[in-house]
Design an enzyme around this catalytic site. Sequence first.
Site, mmCIF file in Angstrom:
data_model
loop_
_atom_site.group_PDB
_atom_site.id
_atom_site.type_symbol
_atom_site.label_atom_id
_atom_site.label_comp_id
_atom_site.label_asym_id
_atom_site.label_seq_id
_atom_site.Cartn_x
_atom_site.Cartn_y
_atom_site.Cartn_z
ATOM 1 N N GLY A 67 -5.182 1.696 6.057
ATOM 2 C CA GLY A 67 -4.673 0.389 5.777
ATOM 3 C C GLY A 67 -5.615 -0.697 6.546
ATOM 4 N N ASP A 68 -6.165 -0.614 7.417
ATOM 5 C CA ASP A 68 -6.954 -1.493 7.795
ATOM 6 C C ASP A 68 -8.192 -1.636 6.992
ATOM 7 O OD1 ASP A 68 -5.528 -1.636 10.049
ATOM 8 O OD2 ASP A 68 -6.784 -0.304 11.318
ATOM 9 N N SER B 284 0.835 -1.247 -0.131
ATOM 10 C CA SER B 284 0.028 -0.009 0.178
ATOM 11 C C SER B 284 0.818 1.163 -0.058
ATOM 12 C CB SER B 284 -0.986 -0.097 1.322
ATOM 13 O OG SER B 284 -0.282 0.296 2.373
ATOM 14 N N GLY C 138 -0.132 4.937 0.234
ATOM 15 C CA GLY C 138 -1.049 6.157 0.647
ATOM 16 C C GLY C 138 -1.814 6.454 -0.582
ATOM 17 N N GLY D 34 -2.128 4.729 -4.041
ATOM 18 C CA GLY D 34 -3.056 3.361 -3.958
ATOM 19 C C GLY D 34 -2.034 2.043 -3.639
HETATM 20 N N1 LIG Z 1 -4.426 10.028 0.904
HETATM 21 C C1 LIG Z 1 -5.170 9.288 0.644
HETATM 22 N N2 LIG Z 1 -6.047 9.361 -0.548
HETATM 23 C C2 LIG Z 1 -6.325 8.113 -1.115
HETATM 24 N N3 LIG Z 1 -6.409 6.804 -0.838
HETATM 25 C C3 LIG Z 1 -5.657 7.051 0.318
HETATM 26 C C4 LIG Z 1 -4.979 7.862 0.856
HETATM 27 N N4 LIG Z 1 -4.249 7.321 1.923
HETATM 28 C C5 LIG Z 1 -4.298 6.196 2.217
HETATM 29 N N5 LIG Z 1 -5.258 5.554 0.949
HETATM 30 C C6 LIG Z 1 -5.560 4.457 0.849
HETATM 31 O O1 LIG Z 1 -5.339 3.495 1.784
HETATM 32 C C7 LIG Z 1 -4.517 2.556 1.503
HETATM 33 C C8 LIG Z 1 -3.719 2.008 2.741
HETATM 34 O O2 LIG Z 1 -2.968 3.344 3.096
HETATM 35 P P1 LIG Z 1 -1.600 3.571 3.610
HETATM 36 O O3 LIG Z 1 -1.244 4.578 4.188
HETATM 37 O O4 LIG Z 1 -0.734 2.963 2.516
HETATM 38 O O5 LIG Z 1 -1.348 2.210 4.687
HETATM 39 P P2 LIG Z 1 -1.252 2.153 6.112
HETATM 40 O O6 LIG Z 1 -2.147 2.926 6.880
HETATM 41 O O7 LIG Z 1 -1.446 0.674 6.694
HETATM 42 O O8 LIG Z 1 0.187 2.806 6.191
HETATM 43 C C9 LIG Z 1 -3.986 2.958 0.257
HETATM 44 O O9 LIG Z 1 -3.370 1.872 -0.487
HETATM 45 C C10 LIG Z 1 -4.987 3.524 -0.485
HETATM 46 O O10 LIG Z 1 -5.900 3.010 -1.159
HETATM 47 O O1 LIG Z 2 -1.367 -2.295 16.230
HETATM 48 P P1 LIG Z 2 -0.338 -0.822 16.075
HETATM 49 O O2 LIG Z 2 0.520 -0.914 14.926
HETATM 50 O O3 LIG Z 2 0.104 -0.423 17.230
HETATM 51 O O4 LIG Z 2 -1.438 0.286 15.667
HETATM 52 C C1 LIG Z 2 -2.516 0.472 16.248
HETATM 53 C C2 LIG Z 2 -3.337 1.719 15.595
HETATM 54 O O5 LIG Z 2 -3.559 1.110 14.240
HETATM 55 C C3 LIG Z 2 -4.937 1.604 13.794
HETATM 56 O O6 LIG Z 2 -5.399 0.201 14.104
HETATM 57 C C4 LIG Z 2 -5.010 2.325 12.521
HETATM 58 O O7 LIG Z 2 -4.318 1.547 11.911
HETATM 59 P P2 LIG Z 2 -4.204 2.153 10.063
HETATM 60 O O8 LIG Z 2 -3.989 3.444 10.051
HETATM 61 O O9 LIG Z 2 -2.791 1.528 9.756
HETATM 62 O O10 LIG Z 2 -5.001 1.552 9.344
HETATM 63 C C5 LIG Z 2 -5.526 2.356 15.192
HETATM 64 O O11 LIG Z 2 -6.826 1.876 15.258
HETATM 65 C C6 LIG Z 2 -4.582 1.872 16.420
HETATM 66 O O12 LIG Z 2 -4.406 3.003 17.148
#
Ligand SMILES: Nc1ncnc2c1ncn2[C@@H]1O[C@H](COP(=O)(O)OP(=O)(O)O)[C@@H](O)[C@H]1O
Ligand SMILES: O=P(O)(O)OC[C@H]1O[C@](O)(COP(=O)(O)O)[C@@H](O)[C@@H]1O
Length: 312
Positions: free
Chosen positions: A252-253, A221, A223, A226
């Site tokens: 991400g979740d 992933s 951000g 995509g």
């Molecule tokens: N600014 C954004 N605009 C559009 N989609 C987003 C954005 N940030 C995250 N996403 C969507 O959420 C998915 C997971 O986000 P990402 O930041 O890569 O993961 P994580 O939260 O696990 O670090 C991305 O692959 C994308 O599809």
């Molecule tokens: O399990 P970790 O890595 O400590 O992260 C926990 C945090 O991640 C989250 O699940 C959010 O995760 P994402 O933004 O990666 O989807 C929050 O609800 C929680 O506070």
Amino acid sequence: MRVATITLNPALDLTGQLNTLTVDSVNLIDQASLTPGGKGINVARVLSDLGTKSTVSGWLGDENQDPFVHLFEQIDARDEFLRQRGTTRTNVKLAEINGRVTDINFPGMAIDHQAVQQMEKKLTELVADHQWFVLAGSLPRGVSPTLYQRWIELLNKQGARVIFDSSADALNYGLEAAPYLVKPNEHELAQWIGHELNDENEIIKAARQLINKGITHVLVSRGSDGVIWVTEQQVVKAKPPKMNVVSTVGAGDSMVAAMTHALTQGWDVTKSVTYATAVSALAVTQVSVGIGDQSKLESLIEQIQLSELPNT
Ligand SMILES: Nc1ncnc2c1ncn2[C@@H]1O[C@H](COP(=O)(O)OP(=O)(O)O)[C@@H](O)[C@H]1O
Ligand SMILES: O=P(O)(O)OC[C@H]1O[C@](O)(COP(=O)(O)O)[C@@H](O)[C@@H]1O
């Protein structure tokens, strides 16, 4: 069919929205919310909106469990959490008006050897009536960084399919056990491989090394850029449109949840990646996770740009 989501380090997410965050200064919050979260719990929440039922498990503090129990009832999740004496951590998320989010994640409860054994027993019970497991999030204090690795091996041996999303050493060790699907973000993949990933080719090459370990699906992933989805046969890239970002917490979740839903439905890679990208892009337009507006999701699905990349 219920999906089991395992959250070993859940959290109450205290999200504050503010104009601009200034360190070393008093910051005034415009809007605040406190929601039960943690990776596997967020996944269960989104799964419920997508129409897939879940069983939730992991370790939960017995002193502040009410909001969690209420959520599990709301989403009709089977509650198999083991209670620990103490409080589940609170993580602070500060979302600025420009879309930037600052995460302040606390370590969580300390877990002892006996609790680890109880959880292992719980997994062996759950695998009797669950085929799909989502193991997501960091590990709490006191447990070995190799814990996910051991438990993924255990679940693999029982014929379960494990979807794995973690970070740091817990991720690195867990990958060695070859889960069915992994969703590192670009930084986590770079950290695993040990060098920066400067372009799509380098991302694909790194993902390919995970495929060579026996992992079937690798979703990287990225951000707002995509996702790149790599399997043995295919490399597909999906890009969302420009979104109005409120909070990226839970994006991400949401992606993991949508992927899990798609795989349990038996959808092909193209349909799954489009759907997962749309569900996760929708997540950034709101503070909490979930599908608030089905019509927005349908319109987003239409706007996902999909391309097949060379399978190098
Ligand atoms: N600014 C954004 N605009 C559009 N989609 C987003 C954005 N940030 C995250 N996403 C969507 O959420 C998915 C997971 O986000 P990402 O930041 O890569 O993961 P994580 O939260 O696990 O670090 C991305 O692959 C994308 O599809
Ligand atoms: O399990 P970790 O890595 O400590 O992260 C926990 C945090 O991640 C989250 O699940 C959010 O995760 P994402 O933004 O990666 O989807 C929050 O609800 C929680 O506070």
